[in-house]
Design a protein around this motif. Structure first.
Motif, PDB file in Angstrom:
ATOM      1  N   LEU A  20       0.828  -1.200   0.000  1.00 56.90           N
ATOM      2  CA  LEU A  20       0.000   0.000   0.000  1.00 56.90           C
ATOM      3  C   LEU A  20       0.869   1.260   0.000  1.00 56.90           C
ATOM      4  O   LEU A  20       0.642   2.185  -0.792  1.00 56.90           O
ATOM      5  N   LEU A  21       1.886   1.302   0.834  1.00 54.28           N
ATOM      6  CA  LEU A  21       2.776   2.462   0.882  1.00 54.28           C
ATOM      7  C   LEU A  21       3.581   2.604  -0.404  1.00 54.28           C
ATOM      8  O   LEU A  21       3.802   3.713  -0.894  1.00 54.28           O
ATOM      9  N   SER A  23       2.621   1.651  -3.393  1.00 57.49           N
ATOM     10  CA  SER A  23       1.749   2.138  -4.455  1.00 57.49           C
ATOM     11  C   SER A  23       1.447   3.622  -4.278  1.00 57.49           C
ATOM     12  O   SER A  23       1.347   4.358  -5.264  1.00 57.49           O
ATOM     13  N   CYS A  24       1.316   4.075  -3.050  1.00 57.92           N
ATOM     14  CA  CYS A  24       1.103   5.514  -2.801  1.00 57.92           C
ATOM     15  C   CYS A  24       2.330   6.328  -3.211  1.00 57.92           C
ATOM     16  O   CYS A  24       2.201   7.400  -3.806  1.00 57.92           O
ATOM     17  N   ALA A  25       3.515   5.838  -2.898  1.00 58.69           N
ATOM     18  CA  ALA A  25       4.740   6.540  -3.283  1.00 58.69           C
ATOM     19  C   ALA A  25       4.889   6.586  -4.796  1.00 58.69           C
ATOM     20  O   ALA A  25       5.283   7.610  -5.362  1.00 58.69           O
ATOM     21  N   ALA A  27       2.425   6.450  -7.007  1.00 59.34           N
ATOM     22  CA  ALA A  27       1.401   7.359  -7.529  1.00 59.34           C
ATOM     23  C   ALA A  27       1.820   8.812  -7.334  1.00 59.34           C
ATOM     24  O   ALA A  27       1.624   9.650  -8.225  1.00 59.34           O
ATOM     25  N   ALA A  28       2.396   9.128  -6.196  1.00 58.75           N
ATOM     26  CA  ALA A  28       2.856  10.495  -5.950  1.00 58.75           C
ATOM     27  C   ALA A  28       3.999  10.864  -6.891  1.00 58.75           C
ATOM     28  O   ALA A  28       4.070  11.994  -7.382  1.00 58.75           O
ATOM     29  N   SER A  31       2.526  11.519 -10.439  1.00 56.86           N
ATOM     30  CA  SER A  31       1.514  12.568 -10.563  1.00 56.86           C
ATOM     31  C   SER A  31       2.010  13.942 -10.143  1.00 56.86           C
ATOM     32  O   SER A  31       1.319  14.928 -10.368  1.00 56.86           O
ATOM     33  N   THR A  32       3.177  14.040  -9.542  1.00 56.96           N
ATOM     34  CA  THR A  32       3.726  15.325  -9.122  1.00 56.96           C
ATOM     35  C   THR A  32       4.572  15.897 -10.250  1.00 56.96           C
ATOM     36  O   THR A  32       5.498  15.240 -10.719  1.00 56.96           O
TER      37      THR A  32
END
Length: 63
Positions: A20-21, A23-25, A27-28, A31-32
């Motif tokens: 989960l972490l 995938s969040c990293a 995605a960030a 997208s940044t």
């Protein structure tokens, strides 16, 4: 009613905290937008000439 007519939501699956972490990293990261380059800091010309030209005039203006 038949089982085909009633749609069931998919059963949730277990996701590890690590995944989960990650995938969040990811995605960030995608997208940044990239940061703008830092503007160059330039000193005024009178500071670059040294202490002899404190009035801001260069050698052509002094004559």
């Amino acid at each position: 009613m038949s089982s085909m007519s009633q749609a069931r939501p998919p059963a949730p699956t277990a996701v590890s905290m690590r995944d989960l972490l990650a995938s969040c990293a990811a995605a960030a990261a995608v997208s940044t937008p990239p940061r703008a380059p830092e503007p160059e800091t330039r000193r005024p010309a009178r500071d670059q000439d040294g202490p002899d030209h404190r009035d801001g005039r260069d050698h052509r203006e002094a004559a």
